[in-house]
Design an enzyme around this catalytic site. Structure first.
Site, PDB file in Angstrom:
ATOM      1  CG  ASP A 110      32.467  44.139  41.776  1.00  5.50           C
ATOM      2  OD1 ASP A 110      31.259  44.453  42.373  1.00  5.50           O
ATOM      3  OD2 ASP A 110      32.444  43.226  40.694  1.00  5.50           O
TER       4      ASP A 110
ATOM      5  CD  GLU B 297      40.689  43.407  37.991  1.00  2.00           C
ATOM      6  OE1 GLU B 297      39.722  44.306  38.101  1.00  2.00           O
ATOM      7  OE2 GLU B 297      40.333  42.482  37.157  1.00  2.00           O
TER       8      GLU B 297
ATOM      9  CE1 TYR C 227      35.316  38.667  34.486  1.00  2.00           C
ATOM     10  CE2 TYR C 227      37.211  40.060  34.710  1.00  2.00           C
ATOM     11  CZ  TYR C 227      36.306  39.210  35.295  1.00  2.00           C
ATOM     12  OH  TYR C 227      36.524  38.652  36.549  1.00  2.00           O
TER      13      TYR C 227
ATOM     14  CE1 TYR D 214      32.121  44.153  34.072  1.00  2.00           C
ATOM     15  CE2 TYR D 214      33.835  42.704  34.220  1.00  2.00           C
ATOM     16  CZ  TYR D 214      32.722  43.317  34.633  1.00  2.00           C
ATOM     17  OH  TYR D 214      32.245  43.014  35.926  1.00  2.00           O
TER      18      TYR D 214
ATOM     19  CD  GLU E 272      39.379  38.546  38.595  1.00  2.00           C
ATOM     20  OE1 GLU E 272      38.484  39.118  38.319  1.00  2.00           O
ATOM     21  OE2 GLU E 272      39.676  38.839  39.805  1.00  2.00           O
TER      22      GLU E 272
END
Ligand SMILES: *[C@@H]1O[C@H](CO)[C@@H](O)[C@H](O)[C@H]1NC(C)=O
Ligand SMILES: *[C@@H]1O[C@H](CO)[C@@H](O)[C@H](O)[C@H]1NC(C)=O
Ligand SMILES: *[C@@H]1O[C@H](CO)[C@@H](O)[C@H](O)[C@H]1NC(C)=O
Length: 630
Positions: free
Chosen positions: A180, A438, A493, A497, A529
């Site tokens: 991303d 990831e 997240y 998300y 993160e």
């Protein structure tokens, strides 16, 4: 200042860059075991940064075009260093043979082939680590020549990072990838010429051991030379910051004992300098070569669920970052670099992760100099075919298979680990290697893929712990590789998300999951993160996604949870600043906006909230002396 006895090699009037797409043949031959160039009494250094001529090849088959055999006209020019992507408004776009003259590229993203005049002299695969080409026998000192670099930005299942090229019915090629951030390419870092004598130091490894409760230290060093070591006599000298000689040796491998030592501490850096000199084997002490490395004396250790530097538990505050700025793309920019470090100091960050690739060597030097702790990551991002822009798709596609990420990819991945550890092994700031970001670590093939890579990294560097950044859906039950690593870096997240807009549920979910990781492994957790996209200037009374209030409250919710979990030893917000992303994603509007600072480095409300937590409230034990940092 160059010694006057060394005539200058004059690199050409014509520097040309050929860009983009499709190198069919394999690029290698570039030597990646390269030391960062230095100018000193024995070495000469000439920068080739500046304005280069630029062209797109007329064919994807570079051999057909043979652009390096012609002078590329100056109708298009690019700055070096810089990614070329955002520069244009066009979518398609010394003396004698006794010295060795070496051409060094700090980074060409993702693959390079180097031509001198009509000759293909070397290449290099991997966009974020340096390589060099010895051109002594190719160009004579003072001679004018044409230097052409072909840059390939194509990503496939066998590149790191991976991607795939889709060809539609009209024959149009389109680069897709799973990570991303925008696929910037080009000569992103400096290019230089340097010269060394016939005998020179070609590698140095320094490791340190803290003794007597931090009062003393052992400094192990091991240097190698390009020739039979008997052809010269080594002199090794250690200097303190004031320039006083504190220890010396006359061997290429050995150890130096310090009975009283200044430790390198987070926030309070102290750097010794280790100078390795080669003197003529017989007769007078003629200096043949000299090279210096900075040495920070510190220890790193994982004990139970603690992360220790110099025997004391640390708590990391900071960010996942990107090398990304308007216009320059991923081009190295000292103004942005120092500004970013100053903003990190302002906000109370003591650390960052080089997400998702090795950063410029200047960044690592700066972190050493200013006591910033670094998690150093290889460019293995997007080993996750089911993941797109942070969300999973409906149809699961196997990431690790013979047709996708396979053994050949793993060999390329292994090489990125070799090159990163080789380049950064002597940086005191680096306390943890991150071997991937990831990946689909929930897939069956993940273990067979990663096990040999972790083994390789441990062999290359037995002194530092290993980690990887785990993706949200590879939960404690689903993940298959966490036990191979020392520190659990988690990208989560909750509130973004998942549980979007519902911070109360997010808080419950996050705490539950962190407790599961803690109970299952008992290792330190770094939240590598967490965060929320935020449109700067959007304010709401009730915190809703994309507002500055929501970002602030999501971070505060996360911090409440971290403070309740004993094993959490660090928090890295995603992201330090806004950054550019691929244009295929409708989740992104002119890039990812999870930055606590905007892409042009203006603080959002969350930046002030973080500053309060990190600087004024002073989070938890061991945050380090952040006031002294930067
Ligand atoms: C330094 O060298 C000694 C002797 O070879 C060895 O026992 C020790 O483990 C080394 N320490 C480090 C930190 O490499
Ligand atoms: C991939 O490597 C593993 C061992 O590292 C081996 O067992 C396996 O057979 C290899 N697969 C292929 C398709 O070569
Ligand atoms: C942190 O560093 C500053 C500047 O060097 C120093 O004045 C201060 O005493 C240090 N604080 C701690 C807690 O060590």
């Amino acid at each position: 200042m160059f010694p006057s006895c060394i005539p200058r090699l004059r690199p050409s009037a014509v520097l040309v860059l050929l860009a983009l797409t499709g190198l069919s043949s394999c690029a290698d031959g570039g030597n990646w075991k390269t030391l960062k160039p230095q100018a000193n009494a024995a070495r000469e250094l000439v920068s080739l940064d500046g304005i280069w001529n630029f062209a797109l090849p007329t064919s994807i088959d570079l051999e057909e075009d043979k652009a390096w055999t012609k002078n590329i006209p100056p109708s298009l020019q690019i700055p070096v260093p810089a990614s070329y992507n955002d520069i244009f408004a066009d979518q398609n776009i010394r003396d004698t043979s006794k010295r060795r003259n070496i051409l060094r590229f700090d980074a060409v993203t993702h693959e390079a082939r180097v031509f001198i005049n009509d000759r293909d002299v070397a290449g290099h695969i991997g966009g974020y680590t340096p390589f060099e080409v010895d051109v002594t026998d190719i160009v004579a000192p003072g001679e004018q020549f044409r230097l052409t670099v072909a840059v390939n930005n194509i990503l496939t299942s066998q590149t790191i990072p991976p991607g795939n090229v889709e060809v539609d019915e009209t024959g149009k090629r389109r680069q897709l990838y799973n990570h991303d951030f925008f696929n910037y390419a080009g000569i992103a870092r400096s290019v230089s010429f340097y010269s060394v004598g016939e005998v020179y130091v070609d590698d140095i490894t320094v490791t340190t051991e803290v003794k007597d409760q931090g009062k003393g230290a052992t400094i192990n060093f091991s240097a190698t030379t390009n020739k039979d070591p008997k052809s010269s006599r080594p002199r090794v000298t250690l200097f303190d910051e004031e320039g006083n000689e504190v220890a010396s040796a006359s061997t290429l491998q050995g150890s130096l004992e310090l009975s009283s030592v200044h430790l390198w501490q987070p926030g309070v850096a102290y750097l010794y300098r280790l100078r390795v000199e080669l003197l003529s084997a017989k007769g007078k002490d003629t200096l043949l070569d000299s090279y210096e490395v900075s040495v920070g004396v510190r220890s790193v250790e994982v004990r139970g669920n603690e992360f220790l530097i110099n025997g004391s538990p640390v708590y990391l505050t900071g960010f996942g970052k990107h090398e990304d700025s308007p216009v320059r793309g991923k081009g190295y920019d000292p103004a942005y670099m120092i500004h970013d470090f100053q903003l990190m100091k302002w906000i109370g960050a003591n650390s960052f992760r080089t997400s998702h690739y090795p950063y410029a060597e200047e960044v690592m030097d700066y972190a050493d100099r200013h006591g910033i702790v670094v998690i150093d990551e290889v460019p293995a991002v997007g080993l996750n075919i089911g993941l797109s822009a942070g969300t999973s798709t409906d149809e699961p596609t196997l990431t690790f298979s013979e047709k996708t990420i396979n053994n050949q990819t793993r060999e390329v991945h292994a090489q990125t680990i070799r090159e990163l550890i080789h380049r950064d092994k002597n940086h005191a700031s680096v306390v943890l290697w991150s071997l991937t970001n990831e990946p689909a670590s929930n897939e069956e093939g993940a273990r067979a893929y990663f096990e040999p890579l972790v083994e390789l990294a441990r062999e290359l560097d037995p002194t530092r712990p290993m980690t990887f950044a785990n993706v949200m859906y590879a939960t404690p039950e689903a993940d298959r590789i966490m036990d191979l690593f020392d520190v659990m870096c988690l990208n989560r997240y909750y509130g973004w998300y998942v549980n979007t807009g519902d911070l109360a549920s997010a808080e419950i979910g996050l705490e539950q999951e962190l407790n599961e990781w803690q109970d299952k492994y008992g290792k330190p957790i770094i939240m590598s993160e967490y965060g929320a996209d935020t449109l700067a200037g959007t304010h709401t009374v009730i915190a809703v996604p994309w507002s500055e209030e929501y970002q602030t409250q999501l971070l505060q919710m996360s911090h409440r949870v971290f403070d309740r979990i004993e094993s959490v030893v660090g928090e890295h917000v995603w992201n330090f600043a806004g950054f550019q992303t691929a244009s295929k994603s409708i989740y992104r509007v002119d890039g990812n906006k999870k930055g606590v600072f905007t892409r042009d480095r203006k603080p959002k409300a969350a930046a002030h909230a973080l500053r309060t937590r990190w600087l004024e409230e002073g989070v938890r034990k061991g945050q380090g002396n952040v006031t002294a940092a930067a």
